[in-house]
Design an enzyme around this catalytic site. Structure first.
Site, PDB file in Angstrom:
ATOM      1  N   LYS A  22       0.715  -1.404   0.029  1.00 13.23           N
ATOM      2  CA  LYS A  22      -0.109  -0.210   0.046  1.00 13.23           C
ATOM      3  C   LYS A  22       0.935   1.195  -0.061  1.00 13.23           C
ATOM      4  CE  LYS A  22      -1.654   1.608   4.123  1.00 13.23           C
ATOM      5  NZ  LYS A  22      -1.403   3.049   4.404  1.00 13.23           N
ATOM      6  N   ASN A  23       2.053   1.275   0.880  1.00  8.65           N
ATOM      7  CA  ASN A  23       2.603   2.394   1.123  1.00  8.65           C
ATOM      8  C   ASN A  23       3.477   2.722  -0.062  1.00  8.65           C
ATOM      9  OD1 ASN A  23       1.189   3.177   3.229  1.00  8.65           O
ATOM     10  ND2 ASN A  23       2.914   2.407   4.702  1.00  8.65           N
ATOM     11  N   ARG A  93      -4.392  10.738   4.284  1.00  3.33           N
ATOM     12  CA  ARG A  93      -3.194  11.748   4.375  1.00  3.33           C
ATOM     13  C   ARG A  93      -2.385  11.553   2.934  1.00  3.33           C
ATOM     14  NH1 ARG A  93      -2.391  14.104   8.994  1.00  3.33           N
ATOM     15  NH2 ARG A  93      -0.167  14.271   8.154  1.00  3.33           N
ATOM     16  N   CYS A 117      -4.462  13.215  12.925  1.00  2.00           N
ATOM     17  CA  CYS A 117      -5.146  11.936  12.694  1.00  2.00           C
ATOM     18  C   CYS A 117      -4.985  10.963  14.213  1.00  2.00           C
ATOM     19  CB  CYS A 117      -4.705  11.113  11.587  1.00  2.00           C
ATOM     20  SG  CYS A 117      -3.410  10.109  11.759  1.00  2.00           S
ATOM     21  N   ARG A 122       0.889  14.906  12.997  1.00  2.00           N
ATOM     22  CA  ARG A 122       1.168  14.581  11.566  1.00  2.00           C
ATOM     23  C   ARG A 122       1.390  15.897  10.767  1.00  2.00           C
ATOM     24  NH1 ARG A 122      -0.949   8.804   9.598  1.00  2.00           N
ATOM     25  NH2 ARG A 122       0.972   9.030   8.210  1.00  2.00           N
ATOM     26  N   PRO A 123       2.145  17.092  10.969  1.00  2.00           N
ATOM     27  CA  PRO A 123       2.334  18.081  10.328  1.00  2.00           C
ATOM     28  C   PRO A 123       3.240  17.803   8.865  1.00  2.00           C
ATOM     29  CG  PRO A 123       3.897  18.243  11.927  1.00  2.00           C
ATOM     30  CD  PRO A 123       3.261  16.947  12.251  1.00  2.00           C
ATOM     31  N   VAL A 124       2.767  18.732   7.875  1.00  2.00           N
ATOM     32  CA  VAL A 124       3.570  18.749   6.838  1.00  2.00           C
ATOM     33  C   VAL A 124       4.447  19.851   6.384  1.00  2.00           C
ATOM     34  CG1 VAL A 124       1.834  17.210   5.448  1.00  2.00           C
ATOM     35  CG2 VAL A 124       1.468  19.680   5.603  1.00  2.00           C
ATOM     36  N   ASP A 125       4.825  20.333   7.542  1.00  2.00           N
ATOM     37  CA  ASP A 125       6.092  21.430   7.222  1.00  2.00           C
ATOM     38  C   ASP A 125       7.263  20.947   6.484  1.00  2.00           C
ATOM     39  OD1 ASP A 125       6.141  19.781   9.614  1.00  2.00           O
ATOM     40  OD2 ASP A 125       7.941  21.140  10.186  1.00  2.00           O
ATOM     41  N   LEU A 126       7.632  20.050   6.762  1.00  2.00           N
ATOM     42  CA  LEU A 126       8.884  19.663   5.870  1.00  2.00           C
ATOM     43  C   LEU A 126       8.669  19.557   4.255  1.00  2.00           C
ATOM     44  CD1 LEU A 126      10.134  16.816   8.278  1.00  2.00           C
ATOM     45  CD2 LEU A 126      10.935  19.034   8.145  1.00  2.00           C
ATOM     46  N   ASP A 306       4.649   1.112  11.874  1.00  2.00           N
ATOM     47  CA  ASP A 306       3.519   0.268  11.206  1.00  2.00           C
ATOM     48  C   ASP A 306       3.624  -1.104  11.683  1.00  2.00           C
ATOM     49  OD1 ASP A 306       3.097   2.742  10.308  1.00  2.00           O
ATOM     50  OD2 ASP A 306       3.413   1.897   8.044  1.00  2.00           O
ATOM     51  N   ILE A 328       8.114   7.560  16.598  1.00  2.00           N
ATOM     52  CA  ILE A 328       8.060   8.124  15.549  1.00  2.00           C
ATOM     53  C   ILE A 328       6.576   8.996  15.672  1.00  2.00           C
ATOM     54  CG2 ILE A 328       7.259   7.885  12.884  1.00  2.00           C
ATOM     55  CD1 ILE A 328      10.047   6.825  13.584  1.00  2.00           C
ATOM     56  N   ARG A 398      -8.344  -0.487   4.668  1.00  2.00           N
ATOM     57  CA  ARG A 398      -7.358   0.473   4.187  1.00  2.00           C
ATOM     58  C   ARG A 398      -6.136  -0.126   3.747  1.00  2.00           C
ATOM     59  NH1 ARG A 398      -5.074   4.491   7.676  1.00  2.00           N
ATOM     60  NH2 ARG A 398      -3.991   4.968   5.681  1.00  2.00           N
TER      61      ARG A 398
HETATM   62  C1  LIG Z   1       1.219   6.322   3.050  1.00  5.14           C
HETATM   63  C2  LIG Z   1       2.582   5.948   3.875  1.00  5.14           C
HETATM   64  O1  LIG Z   1       3.490   5.567   3.269  1.00  5.14           O
HETATM   65  N1  LIG Z   1       2.302   6.185   5.131  1.00  5.14           N
HETATM   66  C3  LIG Z   1       3.821   5.909   5.974  1.00  5.14           C
HETATM   67  C4  LIG Z   1       4.595   7.162   6.199  1.00  5.14           C
HETATM   68  O2  LIG Z   1       3.718   8.220   6.577  1.00  5.14           O
HETATM   69  P1  LIG Z   1       4.141   9.538   6.560  1.00  5.14           P
HETATM   70  O3  LIG Z   1       5.077   9.940   5.385  1.00  5.14           O
HETATM   71  O4  LIG Z   1       3.093  10.375   6.878  1.00  5.14           O
HETATM   72  O5  LIG Z   1       5.347   9.548   7.894  1.00  5.14           O
HETATM   73  P2  LIG Z   1       6.444  10.275   7.973  1.00  5.14           P
HETATM   74  O6  LIG Z   1       7.736   9.637   7.766  1.00  5.14           O
HETATM   75  O7  LIG Z   1       6.481  11.737   7.210  1.00  5.14           O
HETATM   76  O8  LIG Z   1       6.173  10.900   9.556  1.00  5.14           O
HETATM   77  C5  LIG Z   1       7.466  10.629  10.411  1.00  5.14           C
HETATM   78  C6  LIG Z   1       7.469  11.826  11.756  1.00  5.14           C
HETATM   79  O9  LIG Z   1       7.866  12.962  11.254  1.00  5.14           O
HETATM   80  C7  LIG Z   1       6.669  13.718  11.363  1.00  5.14           C
HETATM   81  N2  LIG Z   1       6.637  15.054  10.368  1.00  5.14           N
HETATM   82  C8  LIG Z   1       6.342  14.351   9.008  1.00  5.14           C
HETATM   83  C9  LIG Z   1       6.339  15.256   7.908  1.00  5.14           C
HETATM   84  C10 LIG Z   1       6.719  16.676   8.306  1.00  5.14           C
HETATM   85  O10 LIG Z   1       6.507  17.753   7.458  1.00  5.14           O
HETATM   86  N3  LIG Z   1       6.696  17.163   9.431  1.00  5.14           N
HETATM   87  C11 LIG Z   1       6.801  16.207  10.705  1.00  5.14           C
HETATM   88  O11 LIG Z   1       6.956  16.757  11.675  1.00  5.14           O
HETATM   89  C12 LIG Z   1       5.540  13.176  11.592  1.00  5.14           C
HETATM   90  O12 LIG Z   1       4.491  13.845  12.276  1.00  5.14           O
HETATM   91  C13 LIG Z   1       5.978  11.922  12.306  1.00  5.14           C
HETATM   92  O13 LIG Z   1       6.176  12.125  13.544  1.00  5.14           O
HETATM   93  O14 LIG Z   1       5.602   6.812   6.867  1.00  5.14           O
HETATM   94  C14 LIG Z   1       5.282   6.564   8.443  1.00  5.14           C
HETATM   95  C15 LIG Z   1       6.546   6.331   9.132  1.00  5.14           C
HETATM   96  O15 LIG Z   1       7.151   5.190   8.579  1.00  5.14           O
HETATM   97  C16 LIG Z   1       4.327   5.255   8.460  1.00  5.14           C
HETATM   98  O16 LIG Z   1       3.963   5.000   9.797  1.00  5.14           O
HETATM   99  C17 LIG Z   1       3.147   5.320   7.508  1.00  5.14           C
HETATM  100  O17 LIG Z   1       2.475   4.173   7.392  1.00  5.14           O
HETATM  101  C1  LIG Z   2      -0.150   5.067   9.336  1.00  2.00           C
HETATM  102  C2  LIG Z   2      -0.221   4.185   8.304  1.00  2.00           C
HETATM  103  O1  LIG Z   2      -0.720   5.033   7.001  1.00  2.00           O
HETATM  104  P1  LIG Z   2      -1.393   6.511   6.687  1.00  2.00           P
HETATM  105  O2  LIG Z   2       0.359   7.231   6.779  1.00  2.00           O
HETATM  106  O3  LIG Z   2      -1.775   6.464   5.295  1.00  2.00           O
HETATM  107  O4  LIG Z   2      -2.013   6.942   7.788  1.00  2.00           O
HETATM  108  C3  LIG Z   2      -0.187   2.820   8.029  1.00  2.00           C
HETATM  109  O5  LIG Z   2       0.049   2.331   6.826  1.00  2.00           O
HETATM  110  O6  LIG Z   2       0.069   2.240   8.998  1.00  2.00           O
END
Ligand SMILES: CC(=O)N[C@H]1[C@@H](OP(=O)(O)OP(=O)(O)OC[C@H]2O[C@@H](n3ccc(=O)[nH]c3=O)[C@H](O)[C@@H]2O)O[C@H](CO)[C@@H](O)[C@@H]1O
Ligand SMILES: C=C(OP(=O)(O)O)C(=O)O
Length: 417
Positions: A22-23, A93, A117, A122-126, A306, A328, A398
């Site tokens: 999926k990911n 997301r 969530c 889970r911000p997207v600032d990066l 995960d 994480i 999902r």
């Molecule tokens: C669809 C998908 O592939 N989802 C996976 C992806 O989620 P996702 O890509 O959302 O996870 P990230 O690796 O980005 O998040 C890791 C950490 O960084 C933080 N963060 C991230 C981005 C940002 O802009 N700012 C920030 O602070 C997040 O809140 C979290 O605490 O990787 C996670 C960590 O392996 C997995 O649990 C999810 O299943």
């Molecule tokens: C957290 C997960 O997915 P998502 O990043 O899509 O929420 C996951 O696959 O366990």
């Protein structure tokens, strides 16, 4: 049909096919925005998240065909609408992964902010900061991120202050069509990123450092058609490995690869589970008692967050204590109170939980708030005495294709009710 009923206590034996990840599939689909295609993704799983991504890309203007019998996804066409609406982004997301490709190719994107969530803020600032470094200008309006780069993106040296899978993927895709060279430092190394990079290379991208934490991308003017096989789902494989282990069975995970599982295999072995490579997959067997083992979640190749909930379910019936630390996500212990309702002995404080193994869990009605928490309750139910009802099965759909069929085929008493 949104509940699963399990009667526990039956060892699982047989073979479980592991689907495409999926990911990996979600970013690969977003990569379809980078060219007119066709982009053919083989080994595509049939999951709710894939349908959501399909809807998102279709409303952007792409043609997306999911041939479920052939297990292929074919994406073609160019985006005509550059907005990712709140209704789809809040459902999933990973929708935010359309941002990099849209800005890189069309110079503009309007993407709803996903919001928090169940597992964290889970911000997207990066993602935003990286695209800004590449020349995009962002406005936040009405809950939407509006990014503009009318002259196109420019290569940049981006040093991530923290490892992020999604930000690495978004910026990797954007960098492929940027002007000049982009360097991503402290990039995530998850196998899904390597898979995305391989697909982008097949489409004509120039990327070095695949599999390392430093990716160097030389932008090209256009990307083209490609056919790419999606890697097997390491989290699905790890989950069914826990199912074999928690029931004291022996299961062959068809298609699973040791190399993708990272620290998960080492920790399972420490807990007394035998994991062996066999032709075409992995065999997971548990013949003796389980021992407590400590884990800390980390970016790949560390222990995957995960897999944390599933491993915790396993440790609930191990001999001795286990310390499980989640580094994480700040709120990823929502399964603890539900496992406790099934007789588990778990205490947690902040980011760490201590699990003291019990000889038996007992079945109960339970519910969970996210995908992996839900599946940890299915695992506990497989080992528990009596009946377990897992509510809110839509979380499972999902990320787990035909879970009741796959587990039923290896001897579990499980049905959707
Ligand atoms: C669809 C998908 O592939 N989802 C996976 C992806 O989620 P996702 O890509 O959302 O996870 P990230 O690796 O980005 O998040 C890791 C950490 O960084 C933080 N963060 C991230 C981005 C940002 O802009 N700012 C920030 O602070 C997040 O809140 C979290 O605490 O990787 C996670 C960590 O392996 C997995 O649990 C999810 O299943
Ligand atoms: C957290 C997960 O997915 P998502 O990043 O899509 O929420 C996951 O696959 O366990």
């Amino acid at each position: 049909m949104d509940r699963i009923r399990i009667r526990g206590g039956r060892p699982l034996n047989g073979s479980i096919p592991i689907g495409g990840a999926k990911n990996a599939t979600l970013p690969l689909m977003a990569a379809g925005l980078l060219s007119d295609g066709p982009l053919v993704l083989e080994n595509a799983p049939d999951l709710a998240d894939i349908a959501t991504m399909r809807h998102l890309l279709a409303q952007h203007g792409l043609t997306v065909v999911h041939d479920k019998a052939a297990r292929t996804l074919t994406l073609s066409g160019a985006a005509t609408n550059l907005e990712a609406p709140y209704d789809l982004v809040r459902k999933m997301r990973a929708s935010v992964l359309v941002m990099g490709p849209l800005v890189a190719r069309f110079g503009e994107a309007r993407v709803s902010l996903p919001g928090g969530c169940a597992i964290g803020t889970r911000p997207v600032d990066l993602h935003i900061k990286g695209l800004e470094q590449m020349g995009a200008v962002f406005d936040l309006e009405g809950g939407y991120m509006h990014a503009k780069a009318p002259q196109g993106l420019k290569g940049a040296r981006i040093i991530f202050p923290q490892v992020s899978v999604g930000a690495t993927e978004n910026l990797l895709m954007a960098a492929c069509l940027a002007d000049g060279v982009t360097e991503l430092v402290n990039a995530a190394r998850e196998p899904e990123i390597g898979d995305l990079a391989m697909c982008l290379m097949r489409m004509g991208a120039r990327i070095e450092g695949i599999g390392t934490d430093r990716l160097v991308v030389e932008g090209v003017k256009t990307l083209g058609a490609a056919t790419h096989p999606i890697i097997p789902d390491r989290i699905e494989a790890g989950t069914y490995a826990c199912a074999a282990a928690i029931t004291g069975g022996s299961v062959f995970l068809e298609g699973a690869r040791m190399v993708d599982l990272g620290a998960v295999v080492r920790v399972m072995r420490e807990a007394g589970v035998d994991v062996a490579e066999e032709h075409g997959g992995l065999r997971v067997t548990r013949s003796n008692g389980l021992r407590g083992a400590d884990v800390m979640t980390e970016p790949f190749p560390g222990f995957a967050t995960d897999m944390q909930a599933q491993f915790m379910a396993l440790m609930c019936v191990a001999e001795g204590a286990s310390m499980i630390t989640e580094t994480i996500f700040e709120n990823r212990f929502m399964h603890v109170p539900e496992l406790t309702r099934m007789g588990a002995r778990i205490k947690y404080h902040g980011q760490s939980a201590i699990v003291r193994g019990v000889p038996k869990l007992s079945g109960a009605p339970v519910m969970a708030t996210d995908l992996r928490a839900s599946v940890s309750l299915v695992l506990a139910g497989l080992a528990a005495q009596g009946e377990t009802i897992v509510n809110r099965v839509y979380h499972l759909d999902r990320g787990y294709e035909s879970i009741e069929r796959k587990l039923g085929a290896v001897g579990a008493e499980i049905e959707r009710v």
